[in-house]
Write an enzyme that holds these catalytic residues in place. Structure first.
Site, PDB file in Angstrom:
ATOM      1  N   ASP A  24       0.857  -1.166   0.000  1.00 36.53           N
ATOM      2  CA  ASP A  24       0.000   0.000   0.000  1.00 36.53           C
ATOM      3  C   ASP A  24       0.913   1.243   0.000  1.00 36.53           C
ATOM      4  OD1 ASP A  24      -3.207   0.588   1.629  1.00 36.53           O
ATOM      5  OD2 ASP A  24      -2.117   1.750   0.134  1.00 36.53           O
TER       6      ASP A  24
HETATM    7  C1  GLC Z   1      -4.342   4.258  -0.091  1.00 29.20           C
HETATM    8  C2  GLC Z   1      -5.246   3.135   0.318  1.00 29.20           C
HETATM    9  C3  GLC Z   1      -5.409   2.065  -0.721  1.00 29.20           C
HETATM   10  C4  GLC Z   1      -5.324   2.681  -2.095  1.00 29.20           C
HETATM   11  C5  GLC Z   1      -3.918   3.220  -2.281  1.00 29.20           C
HETATM   12  C6  GLC Z   1      -3.747   3.889  -3.638  1.00 29.20           C
HETATM   13  O1  GLC Z   1      -3.569   4.698   0.959  1.00 29.20           O
HETATM   14  O2  GLC Z   1      -4.987   2.495   1.560  1.00 29.20           O
HETATM   15  O3  GLC Z   1      -6.678   1.422  -0.480  1.00 29.20           O
HETATM   16  O4  GLC Z   1      -5.603   1.695  -3.084  1.00 29.20           O
HETATM   17  O5  GLC Z   1      -3.568   4.139  -1.268  1.00 29.20           O
HETATM   18  O6  GLC Z   1      -4.552   5.028  -3.725  1.00 29.20           O
END
Ligand code: GLC
Length: 718
Positions: A265
């Site tokens: 993430d």
């Molecule tokens: C965010 C979220 C995740 C998302 C990613 C990209 O922090 O936790 O769900 O897909 O970043 O935006």
């Protein structure tokens, strides 16, 4: 080895170590769009031009022209002409926004959810996107956590059905189909169990709880063929998922056989330092690559440390090769080497995105996602009811798309007022905001004046969309601001009144439930929200939504969920006066509204629940049948639910578990015999040694309209 693989292997061998490592980086599009130097938070990534034009993927860029421009510029600067993958959060629609996933789940209609994902994939792929960071399948039990809006609820089996439906919808006929997008299931694993509902907080649970409740939906997505898995920010067994070898290599790749791409993430590799399991970026990079993370999203520990780690012999270059090969294979599967622009099409973008057909589907799904929580003779309104006053901060607000609404635009949403006007005409509608969502503003006089002119009232209340979604945790989950004050004053008038709720989580609405004669849970209903609500309020659609997450009686009751353990001192009936049992002195144990609950404009009666045998053999089957009758005056849909309890086993088992449902349509007066087949595999669970097996003994089968109102029949597994 297939030709493609041979070609990719040759490509891999022609790449320098630095180029390979750069493929494992995912960055925001700013790096490709800027004219001057990168400033602000991106600066800390310290990326050279060389790294930027060798990065493997970009997130958050959308639009056919934009993505094509970035891809063109990138390929001009990339020695091997390896195309970028474009990834984005297409969570509940791309430009046509469907209800938030927690709402869509209330439709109990996986086929419809699959259709929504199909449309989302079509729109997104035309806009140049190749991968969506969806479905989010984190099981949730704590509505203080703002991200419950992205989930499908508290049941592992139902979550698994929706996980599969989303993956099928997104990936369609396969990744080579340029109207599909690759699905990236998230957040692996158990992010939904953050303590106290506070985002990014500690997650800590037994392996049994992890396996019984939290893992099934991720596995369902993997078994359905999702192309990618995203690691959670949080810990499993005190080790952050992003550097958890047991979770990623032993379980995900070993036990489950997942051979797709694992992505962290946002910044999660670097955050292992803050977690306290990496002393510095170098150790973070080492632990993440050894755990099996192929792509580092928006932190740069890989590109800054992996090369030296290989040179020092601390990290085997083979680990990098296998990661980069998975990334190259995904690009191959997406057809990017043949056509780096894939489905991006500026002309089709103008005609397909938000087309009438997609709006129609959004309206249909939104109506099926809404849950009628209470109705004391108020609904449905007659279209000739006269004047309708719409009062409250959501009377004509257009921010009804909810969090993670991608390229959705508020100004394209149908507001509640627009939906009602379209239904009964402008002359019959009066609007008074009365108060704003969050603040202290309160204009009771205008609200009461509007209400006094009306024959019926719609109180349009709720949270602001920013109060849920990522980092949207709330300790108090009541209606914000002065909305309850407004509701009390309007309800005092005693006119036919319905409360329509716009929210991203189960709220604490116990007082509202006491004073309001009718409540419709509309969630954040998406682009066609206003029309869908009008369809329900005026009876063109008979509500059929059923909750997939419990509404607590009060925040002090959380976590409250239906598939709980019995404990050694169960409270039994709510009015039980015995002190020394598992209960509160000041509130009931039961939630305000339970899992599976929802009302209809008609009524259904359950009778003759029988099993064709009360003995089940390992290779046999029991047919459970129940007669459901529409005892009302309107046709309607009922979600007939089957639950099973394992009364005694080698470990404690939930008091009931959802094991089946059938959504049936009945005309007034019509009866139907609904059959469920019960077989031994449905009774399997993670035993003491984690073997996934059933155990002979006593069971109870339940059927009913929700998890609290059930008929039961015992049976035995022999
Ligand atoms: C965010 C979220 C995740 C998302 C990613 C990209 O922090 O936790 O769900 O897909 O970043 O935006």
């Amino acid at each position: 080895m297939q030709n493609n693989e041979v070609r990719l292997k040759k490509l891999l061998e022609s790449m320098t170590l630095k180029e390979k490592i750069s493929q494992m980086l995912q960055i925001a599009p700013n790096f490709y769009l800027r004219q001057g130097a990168i400033t602000g938070p991106m600066e800390e990534l310290e990326l050279t031009e060389d790294i930027i034009y060798n990065a493997g993927s970009v997130l958050g860029a959308a639009g056919a022209e934009l993505t094509m421009d970035i891809q063109r510029k990138y390929l001009e600067n990339n020695r091997h002409k390896i195309p970028l993958i474009f990834m984005a959060d297409v969570i509940h629609g791309f430009r046509t926004i469907f209800p938030i996933p927690l709402a869509m789940a209330c439709s109990w209609n996986p086929e419809l959810v699959e259709e929504s994902a199909r449309v989302a994939a079509k729109e997104a792929s035309i806009a140049g996107i190749h991968v969506t960071f969806s479905p989010m399948v984190d099981l949730v039990r704590d509505p203080r956590w703002g991200r419950v809006m992205e989930s499908t609820g508290e049941d592992p089996w139902l979550n698994s059905l929706f996980a599969r439906a989303f993956v099928r919808g997104y990936q369609g006929k396969g990744l080579s189909d340029k109207e599909s997008v690759a699905s990236c299931v998230k957040h692996f694993a158990a992010y939904g169990a953050v303590e106290a509902g506070r985002d990014y907080n500690t997650v800590d649970m037994s392996e049994r709880t992890l396996r019984e409740y939290y893992l099934p939906a991720y596995k369902a997505a993997v078994d359905e063929g999702c192309a990618m898995v995203m690691t959670a920010f949080t810990t499993v067994d005190s080790i952050p998922s992003t550097v958890n070898q047991w979770l990623l290599r032993d379980l995900l790749r070993g036990e489950w056989g997942f051979d797709g791409v694992i992505i962290s993430d946002w910044g999660a590799v670097k955050e292992t330092i803050a977690h306290g399991v990496a002393a510095d970026g170098q150790e973070a990079a080492e632990k993440a690559i050894k755990a099996g993370v192929d792509i580092e999203m928006m932190s740069s520990e890989y590109v800054h440390h992996l090369e030296s780690l290989v040179q020092k012999g601390i990290v085997d270059e083979a680990l990098i090769d296998e990661a980069v090969m998975r990334i190259l294979k995904l690009k191959e599967q997406l057809g990017l080497f043949e056509n780096p622009y894939r489905g991006a099409d500026p002309e089709r973008e103008k005609t397909v995105l938000l087309c009438d057909e997609h709006r129609k589907l959004a309206r249909k799904i939104a109506a099926q996602s809404m849950v009628l929580l209470k109705n004391q003779g108020v609904l449905p309104f007659d279209k000739n009811i006269g004047k309708v006053a719409i009062i409250g901060p959501y009377a004509e607000a257009n921010h009804i798309l909810g969090g993670w609404s991608c390229e959705g635009r508020n100004e394209e949403a149908v507001t509640l007022k627009q939906g009602i006007v379209a239904k009964i005409g402008q002359d019959n509608v009066i609007v008074a905001e009365g108060c704003d969502v969050m603040g202290e503003q309160l204009n009771l006089s205008s609200a009461i004046a509007a209400a006094q002119q009306a024959d019926a009232i719609i109180l349009a209340l709720g949270e602001h969309p920013d109060m849920s979604g990522e980092a949207g945790s709330r300790a108090f989950i009541t209606l914000p601001g002065k909305q309850l004050v407004l509701a009390r004053a309007v309800l005092e008038l005693g006119k036919p009144t319905v409360v329509v709720l716009f929210n991203g989580r189960p709220l604490e609405i116990t007082e509202l439930d006491y004073i309001a004669p009718a409540i419709l849970e509309a969630w954040f209903p998406g682009t066609e929200g206003g029309n869908a609500i009008a369809d329900i309020l005026f009876g063109d659609v008979n509500p059929s939504g059923r909750l997939t997450m419990s509404f607590p009686y009060t925040v002090g009751q959380i976590p409250v969920y239906y598939n709980c353990y019995n404990t050694g001192r169960p409270k039994g009936r709510e009015n039980n006066e015995f002190r020394f049992c598992s209960k509160y002195l000041d509130i009931p144990n039961a939630p305000l509204y339970p899992f599976g609950y929802g009302l209809s404009y008609t009524t259904f009666q359950y009778s003759d629940f029988v099993l064709d045998s009360n003995k089940l053999t390992v290779d046999g089957a029991i047919t459970a049948s129940v007669t459901v009758t529409n005892t009302g005056k309107r046709a309607g849909e009922e979600v007939v639910q089957l639950y099973i309890r394992d009364v005694s086993a080698s470990v404690v088992r939930p008091v009931k578990e959802l094991k089946g449902f059938q959504k049936i349509y009945l005309e007034p007066g019509e009866s139907r015999k609904v059959n469920f087949i019960i077989t031994e595999p449905m009774l399997r669970f993670h035993r003491k040694d984690f073997s996934f097996k059933s155990e002979p003994g006593h069971f109870i089968a339940f059927v009913g309209p929700n998890s609290a109102q059930l008929l039961e029949q015992p049976f035995e597994l022999v």
